[in-house]
Design an enzyme around this catalytic site. Structure first.
Site, PDB file in Angstrom:
ATOM      1  N   HIS A 122      52.756  21.321  -2.195  1.00 31.53           N
ATOM      2  CA  HIS A 122      53.731  21.772  -1.184  1.00 31.53           C
ATOM      3  C   HIS A 122      54.833  22.870  -1.287  1.00 31.53           C
ATOM      4  O   HIS A 122      54.803  23.578  -0.545  1.00 31.53           O
ATOM      5  CB  HIS A 122      54.492  20.358  -0.574  1.00 31.53           C
ATOM      6  CG  HIS A 122      55.020  20.539   0.927  1.00 31.53           C
ATOM      7  ND1 HIS A 122      54.336  21.051   2.206  1.00 31.53           N
ATOM      8  CD2 HIS A 122      56.460  20.611   1.306  1.00 31.53           C
ATOM      9  CE1 HIS A 122      55.216  21.465   2.751  1.00 31.53           C
ATOM     10  NE2 HIS A 122      56.439  20.985   2.534  1.00 31.53           N
ATOM     11  N   LYS A 184      57.591  25.583  13.687  1.00 33.31           N
ATOM     12  CA  LYS A 184      57.320  24.240  13.859  1.00 33.31           C
ATOM     13  C   LYS A 184      58.594  23.566  13.665  1.00 33.31           C
ATOM     14  O   LYS A 184      59.459  24.061  12.560  1.00 33.31           O
ATOM     15  CB  LYS A 184      56.104  23.571  12.811  1.00 33.31           C
ATOM     16  CG  LYS A 184      56.078  22.198  12.920  1.00 33.31           C
ATOM     17  CD  LYS A 184      55.039  21.617  12.250  1.00 33.31           C
ATOM     18  CE  LYS A 184      55.444  21.329  10.869  1.00 33.31           C
ATOM     19  NZ  LYS A 184      54.318  20.967   9.839  1.00 33.31           N
TER      20      LYS A 184
END
Ligand code: R5P
Length: 284
Positions: A122, A184
């Site tokens: 990530h 987001k």
């Protein structure tokens, strides 16, 4: 000798074929109290390459046991390949009192290995949490191989800013198209708020690109927004197709044309293998 964790059997076999190395006959069983016992079977090799995505807490325990079993069986060198590393997204303490879970896992894994290879963590800082050499392999260019060749004026779209580079990698590997991103805000573990860009997608093919699809909220929200803007087709591609719970249904209901993922997590949509990329890292 390639040693497979139970969640990475297809990828371990592909890697064994790629490297021309034998595959250990690993076995995992549960004791009546729920405890795991993972073993490597008959073992005759100086080097063990353990391939194990830690998709669950049990998979983490299994990996630690496989490392120990390989060492116990006589392996002098242990390389741990973690195609998908669970707990990797908790790479900081977001609230007072929370752990840095990725660091805790990395520390434990480091005790049983000489080297770690992972795929698109990530955040790259994940590798810094290991106390042994760690490198990450980039699977994004390989994702382009699965896409239809006839994409029409494609837009490679990241559903959040963190995936912009991935979207650009997939676009570059495909060879043509624009890139763009949405913004987001995560509201909870399963709810997100997406603010779209104003790119005109009308009549164009859109390829949404992310590192992982977990609950599918990010992708399904993004697809729904796009469907209101008359695209031609909307495809979804990701490195780690976790697709937890009803994620695949969410994407289907939102109107996705097709989903493409890699075999870092073995799912029906895992049409891209990372075995060659991992083999290349191992041979360097
Ligand atoms: C977060 O930043 C990641 O890149 C993914 O966008 C996220 O983990 C996807 O989660 P979900 O599928 O649950 O929306």
């Amino acid at each position: 000798m390639i040693v497979s964790g139970s969640a990475s059997q297809a990828l371990a076999a592909a890697l064994a074929a790629e490297l021309g190395e034998p595959l250990a006959m690993t076995e995992t069983e549960h004791f009546p109290d729920g405890e795991l016992l993972a073993s490597v079977g008959a073992f005759d090799a100086e080097r063990a390459i353990i391939v194990s995505s830690t998709v669950s807490s049990d998979a983490h325990v299994e990996l630690l046991q496989l490392q120990d079993a390989a060492r116990e069986a006589g392996a002098e060198e242990i390389i741990t390949v973690i195609p998908y590393m669970g707990y990797g997204r908790q790479d900081k303490s977001f609230k007072t009192g929370e752990p840095v879970s990725a660091r805790a896992m990395a520390r434990a894994i480091s005790t049983g290995t000489d080297r770690v290879i992972t795929v698109n963590p990530h955040e790259e800082l994940l590798c810094d949490f290991f106390s042994v050499p760690c490198e990450s392999v980039d699977a994004a260019p390989h994702l382009a191989n699965a896409l239809p060749a006839d994409l029409d004026q494609p837009v490679f779209l990241a559903p959040d800013e963190g995936a912009i580079d991935l979207a650009a990698s997939v676009r570059d590997a495909h060879g043509a198209g624009d890139t763009d991103y949405f913004v987001k805000k995560r509201l909870s573990g399963s709810d997100v708020d997406i603010t779209p860009s104003d790119t005109d997608v009308s009549g164009r093919d859109v390829v949404l690109v992310d590192d992982i699809i977990a609950t599918g909220s990010t992708m399904s929200e993004s697809i729904e927004i796009l469907q209101g803007r008359s695209p031609n087709r909307v495809f979804v591609t990701c490195v780690h197709p976790m697709l937890a719970s009803n994620a695949q249904t969410k994407l289907a209901r939102a109107g996705v044309e097709a989903i493409y993922g890699t075999d870092t997590i073995e799912r029906a949509v895992s049409s891209v293998t990372v075995a060659p990329a991992i083999a290349e890292a191992l041979e360097n």
